[in-house]
Scaffold this motif. Structure first.
Motif, PDB file in Angstrom:
ATOM      1  N   VAL A   1      31.313   3.042 -28.952  1.00 16.22           N
ATOM      2  CA  VAL A   1      32.110   2.593 -27.809  1.00 16.22           C
ATOM      3  C   VAL A   1      31.209   2.101 -26.683  1.00 16.22           C
ATOM      4  CG1 VAL A   1      33.741   3.303 -26.002  1.00 16.22           C
ATOM      5  CG2 VAL A   1      34.070   4.077 -28.346  1.00 16.22           C
ATOM      6  N   ARG A   2      30.151   2.848 -26.409  1.00 16.27           N
ATOM      7  CA  ARG A   2      29.219   2.435 -25.360  1.00 16.27           C
ATOM      8  C   ARG A   2      28.592   1.083 -25.677  1.00 16.27           C
ATOM      9  NH1 ARG A   2      27.111   5.804 -21.455  1.00 16.27           N
ATOM     10  NH2 ARG A   2      26.175   3.831 -20.818  1.00 16.27           N
ATOM     11  N   GLU A   3      28.252   0.855 -26.936  1.00 17.44           N
ATOM     12  CA  GLU A   3      27.661  -0.435 -27.303  1.00 17.44           C
ATOM     13  C   GLU A   3      28.668  -1.567 -27.129  1.00 17.44           C
ATOM     14  OE1 GLU A   3      26.019  -0.211 -31.197  1.00 17.44           O
ATOM     15  OE2 GLU A   3      24.531   1.319 -30.668  1.00 17.44           O
ATOM     16  N   TYR A   4      29.913  -1.350 -27.553  1.00 18.30           N
ATOM     17  CA  TYR A   4      30.949  -2.374 -27.357  1.00 18.30           C
ATOM     18  C   TYR A   4      31.170  -2.631 -25.866  1.00 18.30           C
ATOM     19  CZ  TYR A   4      32.321  -1.812 -32.306  1.00 18.30           C
ATOM     20  OH  TYR A   4      32.346  -1.777 -33.678  1.00 18.30           O
ATOM     21  N   THR A   5      31.189  -1.560 -25.073  1.00 15.18           N
ATOM     22  CA  THR A   5      31.429  -1.721 -23.643  1.00 15.18           C
ATOM     23  C   THR A   5      30.287  -2.474 -22.974  1.00 15.18           C
ATOM     24  OG1 THR A   5      32.775   0.285 -23.522  1.00 15.18           O
ATOM     25  CG2 THR A   5      31.821  -0.500 -21.472  1.00 15.18           C
ATOM     26  N   ASP A   6      29.053  -2.145 -23.320  1.00 14.30           N
ATOM     27  CA  ASP A   6      27.914  -2.872 -22.755  1.00 14.30           C
ATOM     28  C   ASP A   6      27.992  -4.360 -23.081  1.00 14.30           C
ATOM     29  OD1 ASP A   6      26.910  -0.548 -21.691  1.00 14.30           O
ATOM     30  OD2 ASP A   6      25.407  -0.231 -23.264  1.00 14.30           O
ATOM     31  N   ALA A   7      28.371  -4.683 -24.309  1.00 17.76           N
ATOM     32  CA  ALA A   7      28.514  -6.092 -24.688  1.00 17.76           C
ATOM     33  C   ALA A   7      29.665  -6.738 -23.936  1.00 17.76           C
ATOM     34  CB  ALA A   7      28.728  -6.210 -26.198  1.00 17.76           C
ATOM     35  N   ALA A   8      30.752  -5.996 -23.725  1.00 15.38           N
ATOM     36  CA  ALA A   8      31.899  -6.529 -22.978  1.00 15.38           C
ATOM     37  C   ALA A   8      31.515  -6.864 -21.550  1.00 15.38           C
ATOM     38  CB  ALA A   8      33.050  -5.514 -22.992  1.00 15.38           C
ATOM     39  N   ILE A   9      30.641  -6.044 -20.952  1.00 18.50           N
ATOM     40  CA  ILE A   9      30.196  -6.288 -19.586  1.00 18.50           C
ATOM     41  C   ILE A   9      29.223  -7.459 -19.524  1.00 18.50           C
ATOM     42  CG2 ILE A   9      28.838  -5.329 -17.683  1.00 18.50           C
ATOM     43  CD1 ILE A   9      30.025  -2.578 -18.425  1.00 18.50           C
ATOM     44  N   HIS A  10      28.259  -7.488 -20.399  1.00 15.25           N
ATOM     45  CA  HIS A  10      27.192  -8.493 -20.314  1.00 15.25           C
ATOM     46  C   HIS A  10      27.584  -9.830 -20.944  1.00 15.25           C
ATOM     47  CE1 HIS A  10      24.008  -5.995 -18.569  1.00 15.25           C
ATOM     48  NE2 HIS A  10      24.560  -5.002 -19.241  1.00 15.25           N
ATOM     49  N   GLU A  11      28.319  -9.800 -22.062  1.00 10.87           N
ATOM     50  CA  GLU A  11      28.660 -11.029 -22.774  1.00 10.87           C
ATOM     51  C   GLU A  11      30.138 -11.385 -22.708  1.00 10.87           C
ATOM     52  OE1 GLU A  11      26.898 -11.162 -26.788  1.00 10.87           O
ATOM     53  OE2 GLU A  11      25.912  -9.266 -26.255  1.00 10.87           O
ATOM     54  N   GLY A  12      30.985 -10.428 -22.413  1.00  8.15           N
ATOM     55  CA  GLY A  12      32.421 -10.684 -22.395  1.00  8.15           C
ATOM     56  C   GLY A  12      32.927 -11.061 -23.773  1.00  8.15           C
ATOM     57  N   LEU A  13      33.914 -11.967 -23.795  1.00 11.34           N
ATOM     58  CA  LEU A  13      34.470 -12.408 -25.076  1.00 11.34           C
ATOM     59  C   LEU A  13      33.533 -13.350 -25.822  1.00 11.34           C
ATOM     60  CD1 LEU A  13      38.272 -12.885 -24.310  1.00 11.34           C
ATOM     61  CD2 LEU A  13      37.046 -10.880 -25.188  1.00 11.34           C
ATOM     62  N   GLY A  14      32.368 -13.619 -25.259  1.00  5.60           N
ATOM     63  CA  GLY A  14      31.341 -14.357 -25.983  1.00  5.60           C
ATOM     64  C   GLY A  14      30.699 -13.522 -27.070  1.00  5.60           C
ATOM     65  N   SER A  15      30.950 -12.226 -27.047  1.00  3.54           N
ATOM     66  CA  SER A  15      30.421 -11.337 -28.083  1.00  3.54           C
ATOM     67  C   SER A  15      31.386 -11.283 -29.257  1.00  3.54           C
ATOM     68  CB  SER A  15      30.227  -9.928 -27.512  1.00  3.54           C
ATOM     69  OG  SER A  15      30.043  -8.988 -28.552  1.00  3.54           O
ATOM     70  N   GLY A  16      30.929 -11.698 -30.419  1.00  5.90           N
ATOM     71  CA  GLY A  16      31.770 -11.640 -31.616  1.00  5.90           C
ATOM     72  C   GLY A  16      32.150 -10.207 -31.966  1.00  5.90           C
ATOM     73  N   GLU A  17      31.230  -9.271 -31.760  1.00  4.79           N
ATOM     74  CA  GLU A  17      31.516  -7.875 -32.081  1.00  4.79           C
ATOM     75  C   GLU A  17      32.628  -7.322 -31.182  1.00  4.79           C
ATOM     76  OE1 GLU A  17      27.990  -5.564 -31.945  1.00  4.79           O
ATOM     77  OE2 GLU A  17      27.228  -6.317 -33.867  1.00  4.79           O
ATOM     78  N   VAL A  18      32.616  -7.715 -29.915  1.00  7.21           N
ATOM     79  CA  VAL A  18      33.671  -7.269 -28.999  1.00  7.21           C
ATOM     80  C   VAL A  18      35.015  -7.847 -29.416  1.00  7.21           C
ATOM     81  CG1 VAL A  18      34.542  -7.435 -26.622  1.00  7.21           C
ATOM     82  CG2 VAL A  18      32.134  -6.863 -27.042  1.00  7.21           C
ATOM     83  N   ARG A  19      35.031  -9.133 -29.733  1.00 10.42           N
ATOM     84  CA  ARG A  19      36.284  -9.778 -30.145  1.00 10.42           C
ATOM     85  C   ARG A  19      36.852  -9.105 -31.401  1.00 10.42           C
ATOM     86  NH1 ARG A  19      37.198 -14.871 -27.768  1.00 10.42           N
ATOM     87  NH2 ARG A  19      38.656 -15.304 -29.457  1.00 10.42           N
TER      88      ARG A  19
END
Length: 367
Positions: free
Chosen positions: A287-305
């Motif tokens: 969860v922390r890794e997904y959240t960090d990506a959501a903050i730094h990359e937003g929906l530009g992160s494929g893993e978050v999407r």
């Protein structure tokens, strides 16, 4: 299950300069000043459904916008003011004490405008843990990449709030691990409250004054909170943004929180999945890794999407403003004023669309 929302908006004049709300906060008890001089908060009462929430929120916002226009003001649906120097805080003991404890780091909090979603307490531990696991959904509403004119992250607000504003007190401002029980969660609160109290006293705050302004329930600024006074579980991570996007997110969060209050919720693996049979939350480290990506990359992160899709969100239905207003690595004061005016106008158009009869009928049908 009752639900409510609180959203903060920057107030500007006709030139796009930040200004005081003045009489806008007299419109309704549900329109309030925030702790800085250029921000107001619109909050709904607890609503029985997302349909009721949408109707009340749009009506309140529409009324506030009409009054603002008469006064030569506008409201800006962005997470930060983009580019500005120091923002003045209003007189008040709570903010003064926080600044006394946090020092210069408290300046970061003055540049943050967010959305808070509340859900009625039912099966509290499962609701808390589900909200913690859904924290990466903040990417759906990221609305500013800038802080003081510098592009710093897709979600500038959660970045400066969590990583900078509470850098000295990470347990007070960052995402907490899953809860084992309400008692264990409350123990965490008591410990954090005691830590903050000790720091305040060491900084010269009178103990009686501290206790008159803070309790364990309201002295912690974590993204997910268990509130005694409402009583709700609260998610504070999303940015302020256009109401259509906020209401879309509320409409997708509501059934997830309802399912968390009645279906099986378990923690397993790193992927996460929501099905009709229950909710599988990933381990907290994931969860922390997904959240960090959501903050730094937003929906530009494929893993978050992909993660948000597995957790039940229609990711393609969102259009985060942070991606629209990206003007490069920096912007100046004139550009910031122009963007504030542009998105104040976008807010007015969005509310006008939501106020149309056919839009109301659509919300009612899909609530």
């Amino acid at each position: 299950m009752k639900t409510s929302v609180e959203v903060e908006y920057w107030v500007i004049d006709r030139k796009g300069e930040l200004c005081a709300p003045e009489g806008l906060t007299g419109i309704s008890p549900q329109v309030e000043e925030e702790f800085v001089d250029c921000l107001l908060e619109i909050k709904t009462t607890p609503c029985e459904s997302v349909e009721d929430l949408a109707a009340q929120f749009v009506e309140l916002l529409g009324e506030t916008l009409r009054e603002a226009k008469e006064r030569g003001k506008g409201l800006v649906p962005l997470a930060t003011p983009l580019d500005c120097d120091s923002i003045e805080q209003l007189p008040g003991d709570r903010a003064r004490i926080q600044e006394q404890v946090l020092g210069e780091d408290f300046e970061y909090a003055k540049h943050c405008a967010g959305t808070h979603l509340h859900f009625e307490k039912r099966r509290v531990v499962d609701q808390l843990n589900t909200l913690i696991a859904l924290d990466p959904a903040l990417a759906l509403l990221n609305s500013s990449p800038y802080y003081k004119g510098q592009r710093i992250a897709a979600g500038a607000r959660p970045y400066i709030y969590r990583e900078k504003g509470y850098a000295q007190f990470p347990a007070h401002g960052q995402l907490w691990e899953y809860a084992e029980s309400v008692a264990e969660w409350n123990d965490r609160l008591e410990r954090r409250y005691a830590e903050f109290k000790r720091e305040a006293i060491d900084a010269g705050v009178d103990e009686a004054e501290f206790e008159a302004n803070f309790t364990p329930d309201d002295a912690i600024w974590t993204p997910v909170r268990l509130r005694k006074c409402f009583p709700t579980v609260e998610w504070r991570s999303p940015d302020a943004t256009l109401p259509s996007q906020i209401l879309r997110l509320a409409g997708e969060m509501y059934p997830l929180m309802d399912e968390a209050s009645r279906a099986e919720v378990r923690v397993e693996g790193d992927l996460g999945l929501v099905t009709d049979d229950g909710i599988t939350l990933p381990e907290f480290g994931a969860v922390r890794e997904y959240t960090d990506a959501a903050i730094h990359e937003g929906l530009g992160s494929g893993e978050v999407r992909e993660y948000l899709g597995r957790m039940g969100f229609d990711v393609d239905a969102y259009d985060p403003l942070t991606e629209q207003l990206d003007r490069g690595p920096s912007l100046d004061e004139a550009q910031a004023r122009e963007l504030r005016l542009e998105y104040a106008a976008a807010l007015e158009r969005d509310v006008a669309r939501l106020s149309e009869p056919e839009q109301y009928a659509h919300r009612k049908q899909n609530a």
